[in-house]
Design an enzyme around this catalytic site. Structure first.
Site, PDB file in Angstrom:
ATOM      1  N   ASP A 183       5.769  -8.507  -1.592  1.00 33.66           N
ATOM      2  CA  ASP A 183       5.836  -7.479  -2.633  1.00 33.66           C
ATOM      3  C   ASP A 183       5.681  -8.135  -4.007  1.00 33.66           C
ATOM      4  O   ASP A 183       6.510  -8.952  -4.407  1.00 33.66           O
ATOM      5  CB  ASP A 183       7.180  -6.757  -2.538  1.00 33.66           C
ATOM      6  N   HIS A 185       5.675  -6.291  -6.737  1.00 35.70           N
ATOM      7  CA  HIS A 185       6.586  -5.470  -7.548  1.00 35.70           C
ATOM      8  C   HIS A 185       6.044  -5.172  -8.943  1.00 35.70           C
ATOM      9  O   HIS A 185       6.815  -4.937  -9.884  1.00 35.70           O
ATOM     10  CB  HIS A 185       7.956  -6.152  -7.652  1.00 35.70           C
ATOM     11  N   GLU A 209       1.946  -6.001  -1.640  1.00 32.95           N
ATOM     12  CA  GLU A 209       2.366  -4.682  -2.131  1.00 32.95           C
ATOM     13  C   GLU A 209       2.411  -4.643  -3.651  1.00 32.95           C
ATOM     14  O   GLU A 209       2.881  -5.592  -4.286  1.00 32.95           O
ATOM     15  CB  GLU A 209       3.745  -4.363  -1.555  1.00 32.95           C
ATOM     16  N   GLU A 235       4.826   3.250  -3.966  1.00 29.73           N
ATOM     17  CA  GLU A 235       6.213   3.658  -4.141  1.00 29.73           C
ATOM     18  C   GLU A 235       6.424   4.359  -5.474  1.00 29.73           C
ATOM     19  O   GLU A 235       7.387   5.105  -5.642  1.00 29.73           O
ATOM     20  CB  GLU A 235       7.154   2.465  -4.024  1.00 29.73           C
ATOM     21  N   ASP A 257       7.121   7.340  -0.864  1.00 26.78           N
ATOM     22  CA  ASP A 257       8.539   7.368  -0.518  1.00 26.78           C
ATOM     23  C   ASP A 257       8.925   8.808  -0.210  1.00 26.78           C
ATOM     24  O   ASP A 257       8.678   9.704  -1.030  1.00 26.78           O
ATOM     25  CB  ASP A 257       9.357   6.817  -1.687  1.00 26.78           C
ATOM     26  N   HIS A 284       7.673   3.788   1.947  1.00 24.32           N
ATOM     27  CA  HIS A 284       8.673   3.043   1.182  1.00 24.32           C
ATOM     28  C   HIS A 284      10.035   3.658   1.459  1.00 24.32           C
ATOM     29  O   HIS A 284      10.187   4.876   1.448  1.00 24.32           O
ATOM     30  CB  HIS A 284       8.312   3.166  -0.308  1.00 24.32           C
TER      31      HIS A 284
END
Length: 381
Positions: A183, A185, A209, A235, A257, A284
């Site tokens: 990830d 982020h 990700e 996400e 999500d 997610h």
């Protein structure tokens, strides 16, 4: 059947639960939350209750249209998350009223088990090899880790080597038959992501990700084209229209999500849209048991599903754990890296209402970290 009340509960570590009650005694549970903005979403759910009380909860699509479109100003994470939790609760009620699981209402199961992964290493990844070994011992066949902690917009050679070496350490523990996802982020810029991701390719990550912030979705094609590593995102995308440009850019995996992207109703549509681009669904879910149950019900019935995030033991869970608010933990058992399909009505999760109400009396004010670069400027968390 009519909705009689809509209640919300702030429960540790950072979740918000929603309870929708009916005049026939049926109750549905959902999980509407934006992590770090739970109180704001709670207010949004309270506003939406004005549109819900007195209406038939089984008219899910009609209510979804009403909740998302009855105001002049639409969309955004707060409203979409409030709708998502209510939507989960409505599907829960419909399933219970008919005595069938939600996946049956979505067209029936297409699989008997769902592969899941767990987190290792925390926000600033450390001791990742040891953590990966613990997850393997706990029965998982896939893990996910952050690529880095605080990261400059143009990482130097040492920072890049740190990303690669951490992934290499995890790969050594996992071997070739298990998977690790990485990830980013949103901490890397486009140029940095294009530089780093190709260096990870020999270690065969399952996916990388959110390599760039969602504000730069129009640049995702540049990232995708730089490497053969599958790119995942979503996400912080909340609708089909949000996901369309990401899919057009060539992402391989979408990650809506269930507690942010409009609930079961909208995520099913996102999955169908992704299927037209030969992309896979990996929801997610670093959240609680209701969000996970909604995700699993969707996964059971979605052909282009890949893998499911779950938060047992995640580093955010301070003060409570995923299974602390459920009466029956058996459905969430992970064996050989998968959760088996179950057929209890609705979402199939039995909430410990006494524990939830007790937790709400204490509540929480969870906030994400605020990071700074060495020069004092804001750093992406």
């Amino acid at each position: 059947m009519k909705i009689t009340s809509v209640e919300t509960f702030l429960v540790q570590p950072r979740w918000l639960f929603c309870r929708v009650a009916t005049d026939e005694g049926l109750v549905g549970w959902g999980e509407p939350v934006v992590e770090g903005r739970a109180e704001t979403v709670r207010a949004a759910v309270d506003e939406l209750a004005d549109l819900l009380v007195g209406r038939d909860p089984r008219r899910i699509e009609d209510l979804w249209q009403l909740l998302t479109k009855a105001a002049f100003y639409r969309g955004g994470p707060v409203l979409s998350s409030a709708v998502a939790g209510v939507d989960q609760a409505l599907w829960d009620i419909l399933g219970k009223s008919l005595g069938v699981p939600v996946h049956q209402l979505l067209g029936g199961a297409v699989r008997d088990e769902v592969r899941v992964y767990g987190w290792i290493g925390g926000d600033e990844p450390a001791a990742v090899a040891e953590a990966a070994a613990q997850q393997v011992e706990a029965g998982l066949t896939a893990v996910k880790m952050n690529a880095s902690g605080r990261m400059g917009r143009m990482p130097n050679r040492v920072e890049v080597d740190g990303v690669v070496s951490r992934l290499a350490a995890v790969r050594e523990v996992l071997g070739d038959s298990r998977d690790v996802a990485v990830d980013f982020h949103g901490r890397f810029g486009v140029a940095a992501a294009r530089r780093v991701i190709p260096e990870l390719a020999p270690l065969h990550p399952l996916f990388v990700e959110e390599p760039v912030l969602p504000e730069y979705t129009h640049r995702l094609a540049d990232v995708v084209s730089a490497s053969t590593v599958p790119v995942a995102c979503g996400e912080r995308l909340f609708s089909r229209t949000d996901f369309l440009p990401a899919l057009q850019a060539g992402v391989a995996i979408v990650q809506p999500d269930l507690s942010h992207a409009g609930g079961i109703s909208e995520v099913r549509r996102i999955a169908s849209l992704a299927e037209t681009f030969d992309a896979l669904l990996a929801p997610h879910c670093p959240l609680g048991p209701i969000a996970l149950a909604a995700s699993l019900q969707t996964a059971f019935a979605t052909p282009n599903f890949l893998i499911q995030e779950q938060s047992i033991g995640i580093h955010y869970n301070v003060g409570a754990e995923l299974l602390d608010y459920v009466l029956d933990r058996a459905p969430f058992a992970i064996v050989d890296g998968v959760i088996r399909r179950w057929d209890d009505p609705g979402l199939g999760v039995r909430i410990d209402e006494d524990a939830v109400r007790k937790a709400d009396r204490e509540g929480h004010r969870w906030r994400p970290p605020v990071w700074r670069h060495d020069d004092g400027s804001f750093a992406e968390w």
